[in-house]
Scaffold this motif. Structure first.
Motif, PDB file in Angstrom:
ATOM      1  N   ASN A   1       0.931  -1.144   0.067  1.00  0.00           N
ATOM      2  CA  ASN A   1       0.107   0.070   0.148  1.00  0.00           C
ATOM      3  C   ASN A   1       0.878   1.347   0.138  1.00  0.00           C
ATOM      4  OD1 ASN A   1       0.952  -0.228   2.548  1.00  0.00           O
ATOM      5  ND2 ASN A   1      -0.921   0.527   3.617  1.00  0.00           N
ATOM      6  N   PHE A   2       2.028   1.181  -0.714  1.00  0.00           N
ATOM      7  CA  PHE A   2       2.745   2.482  -1.008  1.00  0.00           C
ATOM      8  C   PHE A   2       3.533   2.571  -2.116  1.00  0.00           C
ATOM      9  CE2 PHE A   2       5.049  -0.917   1.504  1.00  0.00           C
ATOM     10  CZ  PHE A   2       6.231  -1.377   0.515  1.00  0.00           C
ATOM     11  N   LEU A   3       3.843   3.560  -2.554  1.00  0.00           N
ATOM     12  CA  LEU A   3       4.670   3.860  -3.731  1.00  0.00           C
ATOM     13  C   LEU A   3       5.822   5.010  -3.409  1.00  0.00           C
ATOM     14  CD1 LEU A   3       1.583   4.693  -5.753  1.00  0.00           C
ATOM     15  CD2 LEU A   3       3.123   2.624  -6.133  1.00  0.00           C
ATOM     16  N   LEU A   4       7.101   4.721  -4.042  1.00  0.00           N
ATOM     17  CA  LEU A   4       8.088   5.642  -3.890  1.00  0.00           C
ATOM     18  C   LEU A   4       8.223   6.540  -4.987  1.00  0.00           C
ATOM     19  CD1 LEU A   4       8.698   3.606  -1.445  1.00  0.00           C
ATOM     20  CD2 LEU A   4      11.225   3.843  -2.035  1.00  0.00           C
ATOM     21  N   VAL A   5       8.335   7.936  -4.698  1.00  0.00           N
ATOM     22  CA  VAL A   5       8.479   8.758  -6.167  1.00  0.00           C
ATOM     23  C   VAL A   5       9.861   9.593  -5.809  1.00  0.00           C
ATOM     24  CG1 VAL A   5       6.179   8.617  -6.632  1.00  0.00           C
ATOM     25  CG2 VAL A   5       7.114  10.443  -4.963  1.00  0.00           C
ATOM     26  N   GLY A   6      10.326  10.201  -6.811  1.00  0.00           N
ATOM     27  CA  GLY A   6      11.484  11.066  -6.992  1.00  0.00           C
ATOM     28  C   GLY A   6      12.799  10.577  -6.276  1.00  0.00           C
ATOM     29  N   ASP A   7      13.426  11.404  -5.706  1.00  0.00           N
ATOM     30  CA  ASP A   7      14.686  10.711  -4.911  1.00  0.00           C
ATOM     31  C   ASP A   7      14.653   9.431  -4.099  1.00  0.00           C
ATOM     32  OD1 ASP A   7      15.913  12.753  -6.721  1.00  0.00           O
ATOM     33  OD2 ASP A   7      17.057  13.739  -4.723  1.00  0.00           O
ATOM     34  N   ALA A   8      13.518   9.601  -3.384  1.00  0.00           N
ATOM     35  CA  ALA A   8      13.275   8.279  -2.641  1.00  0.00           C
ATOM     36  C   ALA A   8      13.344   7.008  -3.302  1.00  0.00           C
ATOM     37  CB  ALA A   8      11.903   8.538  -1.983  1.00  0.00           C
ATOM     38  N   ALA A   9      12.965   7.127  -4.885  1.00  0.00           N
ATOM     39  CA  ALA A   9      12.946   6.088  -5.505  1.00  0.00           C
ATOM     40  C   ALA A   9      14.310   5.895  -6.511  1.00  0.00           C
ATOM     41  CB  ALA A   9      11.659   6.142  -6.744  1.00  0.00           C
ATOM     42  N   SER A  10      15.012   6.675  -6.176  1.00  0.00           N
ATOM     43  CA  SER A  10      16.532   6.848  -6.934  1.00  0.00           C
ATOM     44  C   SER A  10      16.125   7.139  -8.410  1.00  0.00           C
ATOM     45  CB  SER A  10      17.108   5.540  -6.591  1.00  0.00           C
ATOM     46  OG  SER A  10      18.484   5.596  -7.057  1.00  0.00           O
ATOM     47  N   LEU A  11      15.620   8.201  -8.948  1.00  0.00           N
ATOM     48  CA  LEU A  11      15.242   8.435 -10.184  1.00  0.00           C
ATOM     49  C   LEU A  11      16.100   9.360 -11.070  1.00  0.00           C
ATOM     50  CD1 LEU A  11      11.330   8.377  -9.650  1.00  0.00           C
ATOM     51  CD2 LEU A  11      13.147   6.268 -10.478  1.00  0.00           C
ATOM     52  N   ILE A  12      17.482   9.864 -10.238  1.00  0.00           N
ATOM     53  CA  ILE A  12      18.060  10.924 -10.838  1.00  0.00           C
ATOM     54  C   ILE A  12      18.878  10.424 -12.196  1.00  0.00           C
ATOM     55  CG2 ILE A  12      20.085  12.644 -10.532  1.00  0.00           C
ATOM     56  CD1 ILE A  12      18.980  12.891  -7.754  1.00  0.00           C
ATOM     57  N   ASP A  13      18.993  11.093 -13.298  1.00  0.00           N
ATOM     58  CA  ASP A  13      19.616  10.783 -14.773  1.00  0.00           C
ATOM     59  C   ASP A  13      20.890  10.606 -14.201  1.00  0.00           C
ATOM     60  OD1 ASP A  13      19.172  11.368 -17.852  1.00  0.00           O
ATOM     61  OD2 ASP A  13      21.324  11.245 -16.860  1.00  0.00           O
ATOM     62  N   PRO A  14      21.720   9.331 -14.538  1.00  0.00           N
ATOM     63  CA  PRO A  14      23.064   9.158 -14.035  1.00  0.00           C
ATOM     64  C   PRO A  14      24.078   9.955 -14.742  1.00  0.00           C
ATOM     65  CG  PRO A  14      22.248   7.552 -15.435  1.00  0.00           C
ATOM     66  CD  PRO A  14      21.008   8.446 -15.072  1.00  0.00           C
ATOM     67  N   LEU A  15      23.632  10.739 -15.998  1.00  0.00           N
ATOM     68  CA  LEU A  15      24.586  11.586 -16.705  1.00  0.00           C
ATOM     69  C   LEU A  15      24.344  13.215 -16.377  1.00  0.00           C
ATOM     70  CD1 LEU A  15      26.579  11.418 -18.781  1.00  0.00           C
ATOM     71  CD2 LEU A  15      24.831  11.913 -20.511  1.00  0.00           C
ATOM     72  N   SER A  16      23.382  13.465 -16.467  1.00  0.00           N
ATOM     73  CA  SER A  16      23.069  15.142 -16.280  1.00  0.00           C
ATOM     74  C   SER A  16      22.959  15.476 -14.658  1.00  0.00           C
ATOM     75  CB  SER A  16      21.811  15.593 -17.054  1.00  0.00           C
ATOM     76  OG  SER A  16      20.830  14.915 -16.422  1.00  0.00           O
ATOM     77  N   GLY A  17      22.511  14.519 -13.962  1.00  0.00           N
ATOM     78  CA  GLY A  17      22.102  14.860 -12.529  1.00  0.00           C
ATOM     79  C   GLY A  17      20.699  15.334 -12.321  1.00  0.00           C
ATOM     80  N   GLU A  18      19.832  15.669 -13.563  1.00  0.00           N
ATOM     81  CA  GLU A  18      18.620  15.920 -13.619  1.00  0.00           C
ATOM     82  C   GLU A  18      17.580  15.067 -12.598  1.00  0.00           C
ATOM     83  OE1 GLU A  18      16.375  16.024 -17.374  1.00  0.00           O
ATOM     84  OE2 GLU A  18      15.039  17.604 -16.577  1.00  0.00           O
ATOM     85  N   GLY A  19      16.966  15.631 -11.679  1.00  0.00           N
ATOM     86  CA  GLY A  19      16.205  14.860 -10.943  1.00  0.00           C
ATOM     87  C   GLY A  19      14.716  15.357 -10.720  1.00  0.00           C
ATOM     88  N   VAL A  20      14.537  16.899 -10.626  1.00  0.00           N
ATOM     89  CA  VAL A  20      13.270  17.283 -10.691  1.00  0.00           C
ATOM     90  C   VAL A  20      12.191  16.834 -11.722  1.00  0.00           C
ATOM     91  CG1 VAL A  20      11.955  19.291 -10.584  1.00  0.00           C
ATOM     92  CG2 VAL A  20      14.206  19.227  -9.414  1.00  0.00           C
ATOM     93  N   GLY A  21      12.862  16.591 -13.181  1.00  0.00           N
ATOM     94  CA  GLY A  21      12.122  16.160 -14.281  1.00  0.00           C
ATOM     95  C   GLY A  21      11.221  14.698 -13.805  1.00  0.00           C
ATOM     96  N   THR A  22      12.364  13.928 -13.696  1.00  0.00           N
ATOM     97  CA  THR A  22      11.866  12.464 -13.223  1.00  0.00           C
ATOM     98  C   THR A  22      10.955  12.346 -11.792  1.00  0.00           C
ATOM     99  OG1 THR A  22      14.182  12.058 -12.510  1.00  0.00           O
ATOM    100  CG2 THR A  22      13.636  11.312 -14.663  1.00  0.00           C
ATOM    101  N   ALA A  23      11.212  13.261 -11.143  1.00  0.00           N
ATOM    102  CA  ALA A  23      10.667  13.301  -9.875  1.00  0.00           C
ATOM    103  C   ALA A  23       9.274  13.918 -10.297  1.00  0.00           C
ATOM    104  CB  ALA A  23      11.089  14.252  -8.726  1.00  0.00           C
ATOM    105  N   SER A  24       8.916  14.668 -11.092  1.00  0.00           N
ATOM    106  CA  SER A  24       7.794  15.174 -11.553  1.00  0.00           C
ATOM    107  C   SER A  24       6.959  13.884 -12.307  1.00  0.00           C
ATOM    108  CB  SER A  24       7.671  16.462 -12.203  1.00  0.00           C
ATOM    109  OG  SER A  24       8.532  16.349 -13.395  1.00  0.00           O
ATOM    110  N   ILE A  25       7.466  13.350 -13.091  1.00  0.00           N
ATOM    111  CA  ILE A  25       6.891  12.277 -13.960  1.00  0.00           C
ATOM    112  C   ILE A  25       6.593  11.098 -12.978  1.00  0.00           C
ATOM    113  CG2 ILE A  25       7.485  10.461 -15.674  1.00  0.00           C
ATOM    114  CD1 ILE A  25       9.091  12.493 -17.130  1.00  0.00           C
ATOM    115  N   SER A  26       7.258  10.796 -12.105  1.00  0.00           N
ATOM    116  CA  SER A  26       7.138   9.735 -11.137  1.00  0.00           C
ATOM    117  C   SER A  26       5.752   9.973 -10.326  1.00  0.00           C
ATOM    118  CB  SER A  26       8.269   9.338 -10.240  1.00  0.00           C
ATOM    119  OG  SER A  26       8.549  10.229  -9.330  1.00  0.00           O
ATOM    120  N   ALA A  27       5.798  11.318  -9.869  1.00  0.00           N
ATOM    121  CA  ALA A  27       4.569  11.806  -8.898  1.00  0.00           C
ATOM    122  C   ALA A  27       3.236  11.669  -9.637  1.00  0.00           C
ATOM    123  CB  ALA A  27       5.206  13.170  -8.804  1.00  0.00           C
ATOM    124  N   LYS A  28       3.238  12.140 -11.003  1.00  0.00           N
ATOM    125  CA  LYS A  28       2.062  11.917 -11.758  1.00  0.00           C
ATOM    126  C   LYS A  28       1.786  10.591 -11.965  1.00  0.00           C
ATOM    127  CE  LYS A  28       0.375  13.037 -16.447  1.00  0.00           C
ATOM    128  NZ  LYS A  28       0.562  13.711 -17.778  1.00  0.00           N
TER     129      LYS A  28
END
Ligand SMILES: Cc1cc2nc3c(=O)[nH]c(=O)nc-3n(C[C@H](O)[C@H](O)[C@H](O)COP(=O)(O)OP(=O)(O)OC[C@H]3O[C@@H](n4cnc5c(N)ncnc54)[C@H](O)[C@@H]3O)c2cc1C
Length: 408
Positions: A288-315
């Motif tokens: 009964n839980f989901l992890l999103v954003g940095d909690a889910a380790s979603l930062i791009d390994p090359l650019s370091g961009e994490g807010v974009g993937t955080a927002s997609i995961s949240a949606k």
């Protein structure tokens, strides 16, 4: 707030991932509570560079026009330099029809997002810290929290939980999720005043000694800049790199920057933070839980961009949460749809970027070769531009064959 109320969803963490998830849940008519241990506005160590993924989500939520009024700097291009000092400027976004990137301090961005959730009538609690999570048969039964204002304990319950509690996520820890050192980046961030020579482009400099990590200069209004430097933890440890020393050296001695920083002053301290990157896949859903954003380790390994993937995961997490609640199927197999949808959306881009990162680590001389060729050959440069992390439409063309074709 009564401790015995059972919410539909409690979202832990009011950063971009949490505030966006809460807005989508509220928009779907769900009874959602958003909590954070901090009080907004609060700082978050970040490069402050926001790209097209966040912009798309902002547009979908109807808050893009307000976002673009935050104090920040629109970005249309990239200045990139190789370890040998060759530097080129490239376009990333169509100036007439494209959506520019945006450099906006996280203090302002996160306050805006948290306030937007409030404006959508999401009930929020600041200064409430989750201290422990009670599990029973794989299900979260309660959050044991502390009200940091009063010092009193507080127990919170919900049918479903979304963990958006960042890089040091308590949820991830409780689930035994920890990235190995080759899937963790450590980075420094500093604000400088009076930096010369900045335009409407972000600057990424692949300095000797830290590649495939990089030194960045991201321009803010009024000659201010977000300046930083980051490296994969394993490479940093193996090479014994002192990041603070590298940052100070770049600004004071590197021929590309020393004139530009001659009158610059550090505004506040140099701060460090961890980036859990998406080349390592965590388990990000349960009964009964989901992890999103940095909690889910979603930062791009090359650019370091994490807010974009955080927002997609949240949606996506909010969408699957709503479907699970509507159909009475709040369980692990149903919530697995979130993980699948997320990797369908971002998996390919992450894979390509991880391969480039590894290639840059093993063969740093290729970066010199690549950049020297791009500086001389406009057709090659166009092809190269289409691969860059902040370029519009980039995710669509990323294949290993394509990457190889750039080099050979
Ligand atoms: C130096 C650096 C540079 C970066 N540069 C960029 C960049 O330029 N562009 C980009 O897109 N990304 C960048 N990133 C990555 C980006 O900062 C993160 O990916 C992003 O912040 C993830 O958002 P989030 O909402 O998941 O987590 P966060 O923004 O960290 O939010 C988590 C929230 O949870 C709260 N919280 C944590 N624990 C608890 C608890 N126990 N109880 C209650 N609340 C809790 C925190 O107070 C916080 O508000 C950078 C990261 C670093 C470190």
């Amino acid at each position: 707030m009564a401790g015995d109320k059972v919410w539909d969803v409690i979202v832990v963490g009011g950063g971009p991932a949490g505030s966006i998830a809460a807005m989508y849940l509220k928009r779907a008519g769900r009874d959602v509570l958003l909590i954070d241990k901090a009080a907004f506005p609060r700082d978050k160590v970040c490069g402050d560079a926001q790209g097209r993924k966040l912009a798309t989500v902002m547009k979908d939520l109807g808050i893009y026009e307000h976002y673009r009024k935050l104090p920040g700097r629109p970005i249309y291009g990239l200045r990139l330099s190789a370890p040998n000092g060759v530097q080129i400027d490239m376009d990333l976004v169509d100036r007439q029809h494209g959506t520019p990137g945006y450099i906006v301090r996280r203090k302002d961005l996160d306050h805006f997002l948290f306030s937007s959730a409030k404006a959508m009538q999401v009930p929020t609690r600041e200064k409430v810290q989750v201290e422990d999570i009670a599990f029973e048969g794989g299900r979260v039964t309660a959050l044991h929290c502390k009200d940091l204002a009063s010092g009193k304990p507080l127990q919170l319950q919900a049918k479903l939980f979304i963990a958006a509690d960042g890089a040091d996520s308590l949820f991830a820890k409780k689930l035994g999720q920890k990235n190995p050192p080759d899937h963790f980046i450590v980075a420094l961030r500093a604000y400088y005043k009076d930096v010369e020579g900045m335009g409407d482009l972000i600057e990424i400099h692949l300095l000797k000694g830290i590649v495939p990590g990089y030194f960045w200069i991201f321009p803010l209004p009024d000659k201010e800049a977000n300046v930083g430097l980051g490296m994969v933890v394993k490479q940093k440890t193996e090479r014994g790199v002192d990041l603070v020393a590298e940052l100070k050296k770049a600004v004071a001695e590197n021929p590309l920057f020393k004139e530009r920083f001659a009158k610059a002053q550090l505004d506040g301290g140099i701060k460090a933070w961890n980036l859990p990157v998406a080349s390592y896949r965590r388990v990000i859903h349960g009964e009964n839980f989901l992890l999103v954003g940095d909690a889910a380790s979603l930062i791009d390994p090359l650019s370091g961009e994490g807010v974009g993937t955080a927002s997609i995961s949240a949606k996506l997490a909010a969408q699957v949460a709503v479907q699970a609640l509507d159909s009475g199927q709040v369980n692990k197999p149903f919530l697995g749809q979130y993980e699948k949808a997320l990797w369908d959306e971002i998996g390919r881009e992450i894979k390509v970027d991880y391969r480039i990162q590894k290639l840059g680590n093993r063969f740093p001389f290729l970066l010199d070769k690549l950049m020297s060729k791009a500086a001389k050959d406009p057709a090659f440069r166009k092809k190269f531009e289409s691969l860059l992390p902040y370029t519009e439409g980039k995710g669509k063309i990323g294949t290993w064959r394509f990457v190889a074709s750039l080099f050979f």
